[in-house]
Write an enzyme that holds these catalytic residues in place. Structure first.
Site, PDB file in Angstrom:
ATOM      1  N   THR A 114       0.853  -1.174   0.000  1.00  0.00           N
ATOM      2  CA  THR A 114       0.000   0.000   0.000  1.00  0.00           C
ATOM      3  C   THR A 114       0.894   1.230   0.000  1.00  0.00           C
ATOM      4  OG1 THR A 114      -1.877   1.016   1.123  1.00  0.00           O
ATOM      5  CG2 THR A 114      -0.310  -0.136   2.552  1.00  0.00           C
ATOM      6  N   LYS A 169       3.188   1.228  -4.033  1.00  0.00           N
ATOM      7  CA  LYS A 169       2.471   0.524  -5.101  1.00  0.00           C
ATOM      8  C   LYS A 169       3.166   0.607  -6.468  1.00  0.00           C
ATOM      9  CE  LYS A 169      -2.208   0.648  -3.197  1.00  0.00           C
ATOM     10  NZ  LYS A 169      -3.614   1.003  -3.434  1.00  0.00           N
ATOM     11  N   ASN A 222      -0.826  -3.808  -6.008  1.00  0.00           N
ATOM     12  CA  ASN A 222      -1.187  -3.825  -4.585  1.00  0.00           C
ATOM     13  C   ASN A 222      -1.163  -5.235  -4.015  1.00  0.00           C
ATOM     14  OD1 ASN A 222      -3.555  -4.798  -5.795  1.00  0.00           O
ATOM     15  ND2 ASN A 222      -4.776  -4.074  -4.085  1.00  0.00           N
ATOM     16  N   ALA A 232      -8.333  10.919  -9.697  1.00  0.00           N
ATOM     17  CA  ALA A 232      -7.381  10.451 -10.717  1.00  0.00           C
ATOM     18  C   ALA A 232      -6.159   9.834 -10.049  1.00  0.00           C
ATOM     19  CB  ALA A 232      -6.975  11.612 -11.618  1.00  0.00           C
ATOM     20  N   GLY A 280      -4.502   6.575  -7.405  1.00  0.00           N
ATOM     21  CA  GLY A 280      -4.337   5.132  -7.592  1.00  0.00           C
ATOM     22  C   GLY A 280      -5.663   4.389  -7.713  1.00  0.00           C
ATOM     23  N   ALA A 281      -6.634   4.719  -6.850  1.00  0.00           N
ATOM     24  CA  ALA A 281      -7.908   4.000  -6.883  1.00  0.00           C
ATOM     25  C   ALA A 281      -8.640   4.286  -8.193  1.00  0.00           C
ATOM     26  CB  ALA A 281      -8.769   4.410  -5.682  1.00  0.00           C
ATOM     27  N   ARG A 301      -9.768  17.395  -9.446  1.00  0.00           N
ATOM     28  CA  ARG A 301      -9.406  18.742  -9.013  1.00  0.00           C
ATOM     29  C   ARG A 301      -8.137  19.193  -9.712  1.00  0.00           C
ATOM     30  NH1 ARG A 301      -7.821  19.214  -2.779  1.00  0.00           N
ATOM     31  NH2 ARG A 301      -6.283  17.708  -3.541  1.00  0.00           N
ATOM     32  N   ARG A 330      -3.161  15.939 -13.187  1.00  0.00           N
ATOM     33  CA  ARG A 330      -3.311  14.541 -12.799  1.00  0.00           C
ATOM     34  C   ARG A 330      -4.478  13.889 -13.540  1.00  0.00           C
ATOM     35  NH1 ARG A 330      -3.580  12.819  -6.552  1.00  0.00           N
ATOM     36  NH2 ARG A 330      -2.429  10.877  -6.681  1.00  0.00           N
ATOM     37  N   GLY A 353     -17.659   1.410   0.055  1.00  0.00           N
ATOM     38  CA  GLY A 353     -16.237   1.067  -0.060  1.00  0.00           C
ATOM     39  C   GLY A 353     -15.862  -0.244   0.607  1.00  0.00           C
TER      40      GLY A 353
HETATM   41  P1  NDP Z   1      -4.476   9.202  -4.098  1.00  0.00           P
HETATM   42  O1  NDP Z   1      -3.806  10.061  -3.079  1.00  0.00           O
HETATM   43  O2  NDP Z   1      -3.683   8.518  -5.138  1.00  0.00           O
HETATM   44  O3  NDP Z   1      -5.591  10.117  -4.867  1.00  0.00           O
HETATM   45  C1  NDP Z   1      -6.476  10.935  -4.146  1.00  0.00           C
HETATM   46  C2  NDP Z   1      -7.502  11.538  -5.098  1.00  0.00           C
HETATM   47  O4  NDP Z   1      -8.451  12.276  -4.318  1.00  0.00           O
HETATM   48  C3  NDP Z   1      -6.915  12.521  -6.110  1.00  0.00           C
HETATM   49  O5  NDP Z   1      -7.643  12.439  -7.308  1.00  0.00           O
HETATM   50  C4  NDP Z   1      -7.147  13.874  -5.406  1.00  0.00           C
HETATM   51  O6  NDP Z   1      -7.257  14.940  -6.306  1.00  0.00           O
HETATM   52  C5  NDP Z   1      -8.502  13.635  -4.781  1.00  0.00           C
HETATM   53  N1  NDP Z   1      -8.752  14.512  -3.638  1.00  0.00           N
HETATM   54  C6  NDP Z   1      -8.274  14.371  -2.374  1.00  0.00           C
HETATM   55  N2  NDP Z   1      -8.739  15.372  -1.586  1.00  0.00           N
HETATM   56  C7  NDP Z   1      -9.527  16.159  -2.384  1.00  0.00           C
HETATM   57  C8  NDP Z   1     -10.291  17.335  -2.146  1.00  0.00           C
HETATM   58  N3  NDP Z   1     -10.349  17.905  -0.939  1.00  0.00           N
HETATM   59  N4  NDP Z   1     -10.990  17.868  -3.175  1.00  0.00           N
HETATM   60  C9  NDP Z   1     -10.948  17.292  -4.403  1.00  0.00           C
HETATM   61  N5  NDP Z   1     -10.239  16.167  -4.690  1.00  0.00           N
HETATM   62  C10 NDP Z   1      -9.533  15.611  -3.691  1.00  0.00           C
HETATM   63  O7  NDP Z   1      -5.329   8.168  -3.258  1.00  0.00           O
HETATM   64  P2  NDP Z   1      -5.912   6.742  -3.749  1.00  0.00           P
HETATM   65  O8  NDP Z   1      -6.469   6.902  -5.115  1.00  0.00           O
HETATM   66  O9  NDP Z   1      -4.920   5.681  -3.488  1.00  0.00           O
HETATM   67  O10 NDP Z   1      -7.094   6.542  -2.702  1.00  0.00           O
HETATM   68  C11 NDP Z   1      -8.267   7.329  -2.783  1.00  0.00           C
HETATM   69  C12 NDP Z   1      -9.255   6.780  -1.772  1.00  0.00           C
HETATM   70  O11 NDP Z   1      -9.628   5.458  -2.159  1.00  0.00           O
HETATM   71  C13 NDP Z   1      -8.667   6.668  -0.351  1.00  0.00           C
HETATM   72  O12 NDP Z   1      -9.597   7.245   0.535  1.00  0.00           O
HETATM   73  C14 NDP Z   1      -8.583   5.168  -0.099  1.00  0.00           C
HETATM   74  O13 NDP Z   1      -8.907   4.850   1.243  1.00  0.00           O
HETATM   75  C15 NDP Z   1      -9.669   4.637  -1.023  1.00  0.00           C
HETATM   76  N6  NDP Z   1      -9.400   3.272  -1.460  1.00  0.00           N
HETATM   77  C16 NDP Z   1     -10.334   2.342  -1.195  1.00  0.00           C
HETATM   78  C17 NDP Z   1     -10.129   1.047  -1.571  1.00  0.00           C
HETATM   79  C18 NDP Z   1     -11.167   0.038  -1.233  1.00  0.00           C
HETATM   80  O14 NDP Z   1     -10.887  -1.150  -1.435  1.00  0.00           O
HETATM   81  N7  NDP Z   1     -12.341   0.446  -0.781  1.00  0.00           N
HETATM   82  C19 NDP Z   1      -8.927   0.609  -2.298  1.00  0.00           C
HETATM   83  C20 NDP Z   1      -8.009   1.697  -2.591  1.00  0.00           C
HETATM   84  C21 NDP Z   1      -8.250   2.975  -2.159  1.00  0.00           C
HETATM   85  P3  NDP Z   1      -5.938  15.770  -6.771  1.00  0.00           P
HETATM   86  O15 NDP Z   1      -5.324  14.966  -7.870  1.00  0.00           O
HETATM   87  O16 NDP Z   1      -6.512  17.064  -7.222  1.00  0.00           O
HETATM   88  O17 NDP Z   1      -5.072  15.906  -5.561  1.00  0.00           O
END
Ligand code: NDP
Length: 290
Positions: A67, A71, A92, A131, A133-134, A155, A159, A253
């Site tokens: 994690t 990754k 992962n 955009a 990892g998820a 946002r 990315r 989730g």
């Molecule tokens: P990343 O850090 O790679 O990406 C985070 C994303 O969220 C980006 O697109 C970011 O946008 C956006 N973001 C975060 N805060 C804000 C905000 N305040 N306003 C607008 N956009 C925002 O994280 P991951 O993709 O790895 O994980 C995302 C979520 O998915 C996590 O909460 C994780 O717990 C969950 N997850 C759940 C899984 C499951 O099995 N249920 C598996 C994997 C992840 P920007 O690019 O603009 O920063």
């Protein structure tokens, strides 16, 4: 009496990792399968990743999850990648096959499994918020599962465009009919009319910031639309609750987390665990935390 005191080991490498609940979900599933296996939650600093992978090989681990922040970096320490991990560019779940350490990505596969419990991805128009990892894993796997259109909404424009470029470069040649779009995530974002499915793949709503709501115009959620949220903790996010009030069908989730865990256990052990046991174990963790 002869007994085997040697347990089979799986690890989860991350930093930070202490709040990762996967062990609480996986070990009850091992027990229910009658397997004397352990799932160890292991804090691995970025500079120690290579040594940790070598250690896993030396200790005879049967595989491991990785994690944040490993990754992508882990790929260079493996012997090969599964198809979707290669497309997504992130791993992962690591599996040992014929002595080779192969990186898989079960995040998107888990999402597709939980999606299929409610609907068929074929021909669906998706709007994916996020955009990271998820979002990458979900977008690639849903495209491979037959979605007809994917709109990435993020946002950070750079990315977001990076993800659409990845889809155009790697997935479009396989599925030339796929429509790929990008929209910036702005205040009061309107869900487009063509959307059948809205997916929150951002971290908005994750504990402890549970009152956060993605900045969308809730009046653009239509009854019958499918709304999915990747946030496992808490599972009933504000988006999930608002979508239910609008008459949408919802996927939370925990469904994705359990399904990706099921896939990992199948890869490691060759046996199918009971998802109900895993879901109950996770719900117990999240309820005791709140
Ligand atoms: P990343 O850090 O790679 O990406 C985070 C994303 O969220 C980006 O697109 C970011 O946008 C956006 N973001 C975060 N805060 C804000 C905000 N305040 N306003 C607008 N956009 C925002 O994280 P991951 O993709 O790895 O994980 C995302 C979520 O998915 C996590 O909460 C994780 O717990 C969950 N997850 C759940 C899984 C499951 O099995 N249920 C598996 C994997 C992840 P920007 O690019 O603009 O920063």
């Amino acid at each position: 009496m002869q007994r085997n005191f040697k347990q089979e080991l799986i690890g989860c490498f991350g930093f930070p990792v202490a709040e990762n609940p996967t062990q609480a979900m996986v070990e009850p599933a091992f027990r229910a399968l009658g397997l004397d296996w352990r799932y160890l939650t292991l804090e691995v600093q970025p500079e120690d990743l290579e040594a940790a992978v070598a250690g896993a090989r030396a200790f005879g681990f049967r595989g491991f999850n990785c994690t944040i922040p490993h990754k992508v970096e882990v790929i260079r320490h493996l012997d090969g990648l599964g198809e979707s991990a290669a497309l997504i560019g992130a791993v992962n779940c690591v599996v040992v096959r014929d002595g080779q350490w192969i990186g898989e990505n079960t995040d998107g596969k888990g999402f597709v499994t939980s999606f299929r419990e409610l609907s068929d991805p074929v021909g669906q128009s998706l709007v994916i918020l996020g955009a990271g990892g998820a979002a990458r894993a979900i977008a690639v796997e849903m495209a491979l599962a037959g979605a007809s259109a994917i709109t990435i909404v993020n946002r950070s424009i750079d990315r977001g465009r990076e993800l659409t470029a990845l889809l155009e470069e790697k997935v479009l040649p396989l599925y030339p009919e796929l429509k790929i779009r990008f929209s910036p995530l702005t205040e009061n974002f309107s869900v487009p009319d063509h959307a059948d499915v809205l997916i929150n793949a951002t971290s908005i709503g994750l504990y402890p910031d549970v009152s956060a709501l993605i900045p969308i115009d809730l009046s653009t959620l239509r009854s019958g639309m499918l709304v999915a949220d990747v946030i496992p903790n808490p599972p009933r996010t504000r988006l999930v609750r608002a979508a239910e009030e609008c008459g949408c069908r919802v996927i939370d989730g925990i469904g994705m987390l359990v399904s990706q865990g099921v896939k990992g256990i199948e890869y490691w052990t060759g046996q199918s665990p009971d998802p109900a046991i895993m879901r109950a174990a996770l719900e117990a963790v999240f309820t005791s935390d709140s």
